[in-house]
Design an enzyme around this catalytic site. Structure first.
Site, mmCIF file in Angstrom:
data_model
loop_
_atom_site.group_PDB
_atom_site.id
_atom_site.type_symbol
_atom_site.label_atom_id
_atom_site.label_comp_id
_atom_site.label_asym_id
_atom_site.label_seq_id
_atom_site.Cartn_x
_atom_site.Cartn_y
_atom_site.Cartn_z
ATOM 1 N N THR A 264 4.592 -5.510 -5.968
ATOM 2 C CA THR A 264 3.687 -4.654 -6.722
ATOM 3 C C THR A 264 3.865 -3.219 -6.250
ATOM 4 O OG1 THR A 264 2.048 -6.376 -7.165
ATOM 5 C CG2 THR A 264 1.270 -4.113 -7.240
ATOM 6 N N PHE A 266 2.224 0.522 -6.061
ATOM 7 C CA PHE A 266 0.940 1.205 -6.030
ATOM 8 C C PHE A 266 1.172 2.712 -6.033
ATOM 9 C CE2 PHE A 266 0.544 -2.874 -4.021
ATOM 10 C CZ PHE A 266 -0.668 -3.383 -4.453
#
Length: 364
Positions: A264, A266
């Site tokens: 992921t 960010f």
């Protein structure tokens, strides 16, 4: 142990003790230098909230350290060590408050710790909107929000928040998403597993193989799933190991995700413009006329200047029906000559071009 081996061991330990004393002395010298930096900046009477945290300077330090690493420490381990050293020294200049998408124990908190170290003051928020508001109001110096998952795609709500906010992107963090199966129960007593719907999807094959008959209950976050599992009979959760530590759960199985390279991305958001670090990325918000070839004309300058596009996403503009805004990420810093020229060309063919910021690219 022979007497000769014992003497050799004592000599090595003595050398380690001497090195430790040198490390302590040098760390304190570095900390003293950081305090001097704070005094010089304070004397300039500038806005401390936007001066002390310098993502470009930190990226340059880390790049130099890794370039000079002779081993045996790996680059990743050395990066983590120096990130904590910089975090500690920055806290002497100005303790940073960082808002992140909570509750405590989320992957977003882990991303905040990875980027800012353990010396920042992390503050959990209930929603992505709340993270933006905390930074906009000055209650937090920076925020950390998820923007993209390698298997599930973009976090559209984060993109939408930029459309209504003047905050800038100051950095990015990439985090490997390693899910763990955790509970207080014995394995044969588990009847329900809680997790975010994306995590349940990312661990579907593992659940089908090991727990095909238990209920799968979606939650607003993995951390909330862990919190609920800790107080619910017969419950388990899928979350990161940080959540297991936070809520006192036992990890029954680790790394259960179906795709082992799941990551992921960010974004770090703040109010400042970030200078060039040498290896940067820029994000744009671009509006075009609703006509044939409009997007092609926007993208053509990137091809002509041989600039690598890393992401293009489309979101409704909310101004009129069938009107769209493009979010574009590309390699390079907007203040460098060729990129500045490219952006001027894009502005001549788009109805609006707004920079969301240039910032150092994630390393690990």
């Amino acid at each position: 142990m022979s007497e000769e081996a014992g003497d050799e061991l004592d000599a090595v330990r003595a050398r380690i003790d001497a090195i430790d004393r040198d490390i302590v002395r040098l760390l304190n010298e570095r900390a003293a230098g950081a305090k001097q930096v704070a005094q010089i900046k304070a004397a300039e009477n500038t806005d401390q909230a936007t001066v002390f945290y310098r993502p470009d300077r930190e990226a340059q330090i880390l790049e130099r350290v890794l370039a000079e690493n002779p081993g045996p420490l790996s680059d990743r381990d050395l990066w983590r060590l120096f990130r904590e050293i910089m975090s500690c020294c920055l806290s002497l200049e100005q303790p940073l408050t960082v808002a992140y998408l909570g509750p405590p124990g989320t992957y977003t908190e882990a991303a905040a710790v990875k980027h800012f170290g353990h010396f920042a003051r992390n503050r959990a928020q209930n929603s992505i909107d709340d993270v933006f508001r905390e930074v906009e109001s000055g209650a937090a110096h920076c925020g950390v929000v998820p923007v993209e998952n390698s298997t599930e795609g973009m976090v559209n709500h984060t993109l939408d928040c930029f459309m209504a906010s003047r905050l800038k992107i100051c950095g990015e963090v990439e985090l490997s998403i390693n899910h763990a199966f955790m509970s207080l129960e014995k394995e044969d007593a588990i009847t329900t597993v809680y997790s975010h719907e994306q995590s349940l999807a990312q661990c579907r094959r593992w659940l089908d193989r090991h727990y095909p008959n238990i209920a799968r209950t979606p939650m607003v976050s993995n951390a909330e799933a862990a919190r609920v599992a800790a107080r619910t009979e017969g419950a388990a959760a899928i979350a990161g190991e940080m959540a297991a530590e936070r809520y006192g759960l036992r990890v029954l199985a680790a790394n259960i995700e179906d795709e082992t390279d799941n990551k992921t991305r960010f974004l770090v958001i703040g109010n400042q413009n970030v200078g060039p670090s040498g290896k940067d990325k820029t994000s744009l918000l671009v509006s075009t006329r609703n006509e044939s070839g409009a997007l092609h004309r926007v993208l053509e300058p990137f091809r002509r200047h041989d600039v690598n596009l890393t992401r293009i996403e489309t979101r409704p503009s909310r101004v009129s029906n069938w009107s769209y805004i493009f979010f574009i990420d590309f390699d390079g810093h907007e203040e460098t000559g060729e990129i500045a020229t490219l952006l001027e060309e894009v502005r001549t063919v788009a109805t609006e071009v707004r920079s969301l910021g240039s910032y150092p690219q994630a390393v690990f």
